[in-house]
Design an enzyme around this catalytic site. Structure first.
Site, PDB file in Angstrom:
ATOM      1  N   HIS A 254      25.460  25.450 114.339  1.00 52.09           N
ATOM      2  CA  HIS A 254      24.689  26.282 115.261  1.00 52.09           C
ATOM      3  C   HIS A 254      23.778  25.507 116.209  1.00 52.09           C
ATOM      4  O   HIS A 254      23.357  26.035 117.243  1.00 52.09           O
ATOM      5  CB  HIS A 254      23.837  27.263 114.453  1.00 52.09           C
ATOM      6  CG  HIS A 254      23.590  28.569 115.138  1.00 52.09           C
ATOM      7  ND1 HIS A 254      23.380  28.683 116.494  1.00 52.09           N
ATOM      8  CD2 HIS A 254      23.523  29.838 114.664  1.00 52.09           C
ATOM      9  CE1 HIS A 254      23.186  29.941 116.818  1.00 52.09           C
ATOM     10  NE2 HIS A 254      23.277  30.665 115.736  1.00 52.09           N
TER      11      HIS A 254
ATOM     12  N   TYR B 298      15.276  41.532 113.678  1.00 54.49           N
ATOM     13  CA  TYR B 298      15.610  40.497 114.673  1.00 54.49           C
ATOM     14  C   TYR B 298      16.945  40.857 115.311  1.00 54.49           C
ATOM     15  O   TYR B 298      17.938  41.052 114.621  1.00 54.49           O
ATOM     16  CB  TYR B 298      15.709  39.148 113.963  1.00 54.49           C
ATOM     17  CG  TYR B 298      16.010  37.940 114.834  1.00 54.49           C
ATOM     18  CD1 TYR B 298      15.050  36.963 115.043  1.00 54.49           C
ATOM     19  CD2 TYR B 298      17.260  37.751 115.422  1.00 54.49           C
ATOM     20  CE1 TYR B 298      15.316  35.834 115.811  1.00 54.49           C
ATOM     21  CE2 TYR B 298      17.535  36.629 116.191  1.00 54.49           C
ATOM     22  CZ  TYR B 298      16.567  35.685 116.386  1.00 54.49           C
ATOM     23  OH  TYR B 298      16.841  34.570 117.149  1.00 54.49           O
TER      24      TYR B 298
ATOM     25  N   THR C 119      18.365  31.685 123.540  1.00 57.20           N
ATOM     26  CA  THR C 119      18.196  33.046 123.031  1.00 57.20           C
ATOM     27  C   THR C 119      16.731  33.461 123.030  1.00 57.20           C
ATOM     28  O   THR C 119      15.828  32.638 123.153  1.00 57.20           O
ATOM     29  CB  THR C 119      18.729  33.163 121.585  1.00 57.20           C
ATOM     30  OG1 THR C 119      18.005  32.247 120.752  1.00 57.20           O
ATOM     31  CG2 THR C 119      20.215  32.856 121.516  1.00 57.20           C
TER      32      THR C 119
END
Length: 772
Positions: free
Chosen positions: A473, A589, A602
């Site tokens: 990630h 979230y 993001t």
């Protein structure tokens, strides 16, 4: 031994008569072609750099400006208003190449024209940058576009009408703005109001006010200074402190997975599917290197930042004791392959030529047919990447810093990506709901040692030809890997194809050297560390409950009839489902993107709002009319859409507070408010999976070409991780994760609540619950 001789350019032996050289013409040919290919890449990068630098201009437009200036001088019209004459007088006198008056005049006009051309480019780019700072279009009602937005859209189209390359707009994108502290705190307090009682909320208000008045002004100044200096005031810190400094295992905690097409199957032949897919991946990489991929555009006109795509291939996360680093290479000509406990190095090129799908199929079949056993310690070696980062860093330093272990590890870390050939078969069977969850579990963690979790992504191949990805990630977010995956699956299905027996088209070249086994010398001490990491990873994997399902009653088509966005519909349904599941609300979230800004990644949308909780409570009471419930739902949906838009336009909450917290740590300033905010657990972490970023086929003509999206592990030990993909007009895929060790969560139970919540909300609008 013929292949071994071709692996080197020459050999030599010392004899009584001197040194005897034996050259390999074939090997020298490959070295020569590789060099040519490398120089071609350099020239392409130089050319693309020039074209990017002068966009929206072009060499042709430069020539046009010069010709117009020269032509006007022949018509006795001085468009330069005397500047050409001034330039001509400034040129040095003498016997140089501009000794004649005509040559000096032409050179002066060329210099003037170039200046005009460069000034025009600068003006247009600054104008485009200013236009891209306008985000009013995002807050307008659908179908009610203002005149200002129409004029803005026309100007954007005018300035970006030429065919852009992938990174053309990077320098024209605006920087992510730093919000005002007062606005961020106001939005934060508003977001936690439904989660706190009056006493707790009053205490948080006092903490926030103290922070805003005393500590925040100093921290904000440093943050503003960074925003002026850096391309993005968030992204580098986010990458380092959220990802690279994390010391817990990547598997489950950070890495995520992506599924294959689930309703169709192109072939059952494992090696053939890999041949086509990997050929398509390297075709994509070639387009990426040449910047031939079109930038993603919102509304077809607003460019998204593409910088994350740079590290898609040839990238590995290298473990460190305190922090990891991302190692990215400009090129890699091989992939690393794992099968039955053995590691292989498979070349993707023959000289300068990319191997064709049928050649790659043959190479993978050779690996599948190889009967050799694993070397001692080799089988579970990849468990090091699944365990703790400190343990992996120490083992890497102690056992992989020299000799054959170093060479073999470098072959993996310097590979374009990692390929795992599994012996099991997984796929989605609509008649067997559990099949999708088992497929997801195999992609999320496998058996804890058959994935190299440090690579930018691992391509996972099952025995029945089904595929999937496990992606690291830190280097990028899910939409980036989704862009690659859409291209690859579309190319596989509609451009490459298979024979009737499921093999790649064409005949392979049997003279190709087979893949190379990587050689290891793993001592007993290292094997003990590997086993320890494996046990840590296995405990983590065994604790994950994953429930994946396809929601069939309706999809995006009927949600739109409720006059709300599909994402808001699903998010409010998640709030209703969570309250039904746990009997309370929690901090939620939802990931949104900030790629309209340079190097944006993001931002968090806090989906649990006062409006959504009011709707959920009204639904649970059961005493309200449908009209009242619809009104409450529309208010909640409108609030969610507004928060999503604020997050996308740089007015979010969490990234700003995160950066203020980091500045406070750098300065040694204590802030009870920031410490409490940053320690709040996200018990419901959600993400919508993007689709149709590349329009390679018409989904109406090919409705079964659907991927099921992907998923991730739970963020909190007592929480849920939920990803969902609104797959076209008629269906939604959900991926729900939790931990067996938590007595409060159950992924399948929560999934059933989500189903019910979606149907209950649809019933408010009298939307049919299923197609006939």
């Amino acid at each position: 031994m013929a292949e071994a001789h071709q692996a080197v350019a020459f050999q030599f032996t010392v004899t009584p008569d001197g040194v005897d050289f034996r050259l390999s013409r074939e090997a020298l040919k490959h070295v020569y072609l590789s060099g040519i290919n490398s120089w071609k890449k350099r020239l392409i990068r130089i050319k693309n750099g020039i074209l990017r630098g002068v966009y929206p201009g072009s060499p042709t437009s430069w020539l046009v400006v010069i010709m117009a200036t020269v032509g006007s001088s022949f018509c006795n019209v001085d468009v330069s208003l005397g500047l050409v004459s001034c330039i001509q007088r400034c040129l040095p006198q003498g016997c140089g190449p501009y000794q004649t008056p005509q040559t000096r005049a032409l050179l002066s006009m060329a210099i003037f024209s170039t200046g005009v051309w460069v000034t025009g480019i600068f003006f247009f780019r600054q104008t485009l940058k200013l236009l891209l700072c306008y985000h009013g279009w995002m807050f307008e009602m659908h179908g009610k576009t203002s005149n200002l937005t129409r004029i803005w859209a026309m100007c954007i189209r005018l300035l970006s009408s030429r065919h852009p390359m992938l990174y053309t707009f990077q320098t024209s994108l605006p920087k992510l703005p730093v919000p005002r502290v007062s606005a961020t705190i106001q939005r934060y307090l508003e977001s936690v109001r439904p989660l706190l009682d009056d006493e707790e909320y009053y205490r948080m208000e006092l903490l926030a006010k103290e922070f805003q008045d005393k500590t925040a002004p100093r921290l904000q100044k440093y943050l503003v200074l960074k925003s002026w200096w850096a391309s993005n005031y968030v992204s580098d810190w986010w990458e380092e402190y959220i990802y690279l400094r994390g010391r817990s295992p990547l598997m489950v905690n950070s890495n995520y997975y992506v599924m294959d097409l689930v309703l169709i199957k192109n072939t059952d032949v494992q090696a053939a599917r890999l041949g086509n897919i990997i050929h398509a991946m390297i075709m994509y990489r070639r387009k990426l290197d040449r910047e031939e991929i079109k930038p993603v555009m919102a509304l077809g006109i607003v460019p998204m930042c593409s910088y994350q795509m740079e590290r898609m291939f040839n990238t590995t996360r290298i473990p460190g004791k305190d922090t990891d680093v991302l190692q990215h290479l400009s090129d890699s000509r091989h992939v690393a392959v794992y099968h039955k406990g053995r590691f292989f190095k498979l070349w993707l090129y023959e000289g300068a030529r990319l191997l064709k799908p049928q050649d790659l199929e043959m190479q993978f079949q050779r690996i599948l047919d190889d009967p050799s056993p694993p070397q001692p310690g080799e089988e579970k070696l990849a468990a090091l990447t699944a365990g703790g980062r400190v343990e992996w860093a120490q083992a890497r330093q102690a056992f992989f810093s020299s000799g054959k272990n170093k060479a073999a590890l470098e072959a993996i870390e310097r590979a374009a990506f990692f390929v795992a050939l599994d012996e099991e078969s997984y796929c989605y069977d609509p008649e067997d709901e559990a099949s999708l969850s088992l497929y997801g579990k195999a992609l999320l963690h496998g058996n804890c040692y058959n994935r190299w979790f440090d690579k930018s992504f691992t391509l996972i191949s099952f025995k029945n030809g089904q595929l999937g990805l496990n992606a690291e990630h830190a280097w990028a977010d899910a939409p980036i890997i989704g862009h690659l995956w859409e291209f690859v699956l579309g190319t596989d299905s509609f451009h490459l194809g298979y024979t009737e027996t499921g093999h790649c088209l064409g005949k392979p070249n049997p003279a190709l050297a087979p893949p190379t086994r990587l050689q290891w010398d793993i001592p007993k001490q290292c094997q003990a560390v590997i086993e320890s990491s494996y046990q840590v990873a296995k405990a983590l994997a065994d604790d994950v409950e994953l429930y994946c399902f396809q929601f069939l009653p309706f999809g995006k088509g009927l949600i739109k009839k409720c006059r709300t966005s599909p994402d808001a519909f699903v998010q409010i349904a998640l709030q209703l489902a969570h309250f039904q599941d746990r009997g309370k609300f929690c901090l939620t979230y939802e990931a949104s993107m900030t790629r309209m800004f340079r190097e944006g990644r993001t931002e968090t949308v806090r989906s649990c709002t006062s409006e959504s909780t009011a709707f959920v409570q009204a639904m649970m009471e059961g005493s309200h009319t449908k009209a009242d419930l619809r009104d409450l739902f529309q208010k909640a949906a409108k609030k969610h859409q507004n928060m999503y838009r604020l997050a996308m336009t740089g007015a979010g909450i969490d990234r700003h507070l995160f950066c203020l917290y980091l500045v406070s740590k750098y300065l040694g300033v204590s802030s009870p408010f920031l410490a409490e905010v940053l320690s709040e657990p996200w018990r419901l972490s959600t993400s919508q999976i993007p689709q149709s970023q590349i329009h390679m086929f018409d989904p109406e003509q090919h409705p079964n070409h659907l991927g099921a999206g992907g998923g991730f592990g739970p963020v909190a030990d007592d929480g849920y991780g939920v990803s969902y993909m609104i797959a076209g007009e008629n269906t939604i895929f959900f991926h729900i994760s939790s931990k067996f060790s938590s007595s409060e969560t159950n992924a399948q139970r929560f999934g059933n609540h989500i189903r019910k919540a979606l149907l209950d909300i649809a019933d408010l609008f009298q939307v049919p619950k299923a197609y006939s």
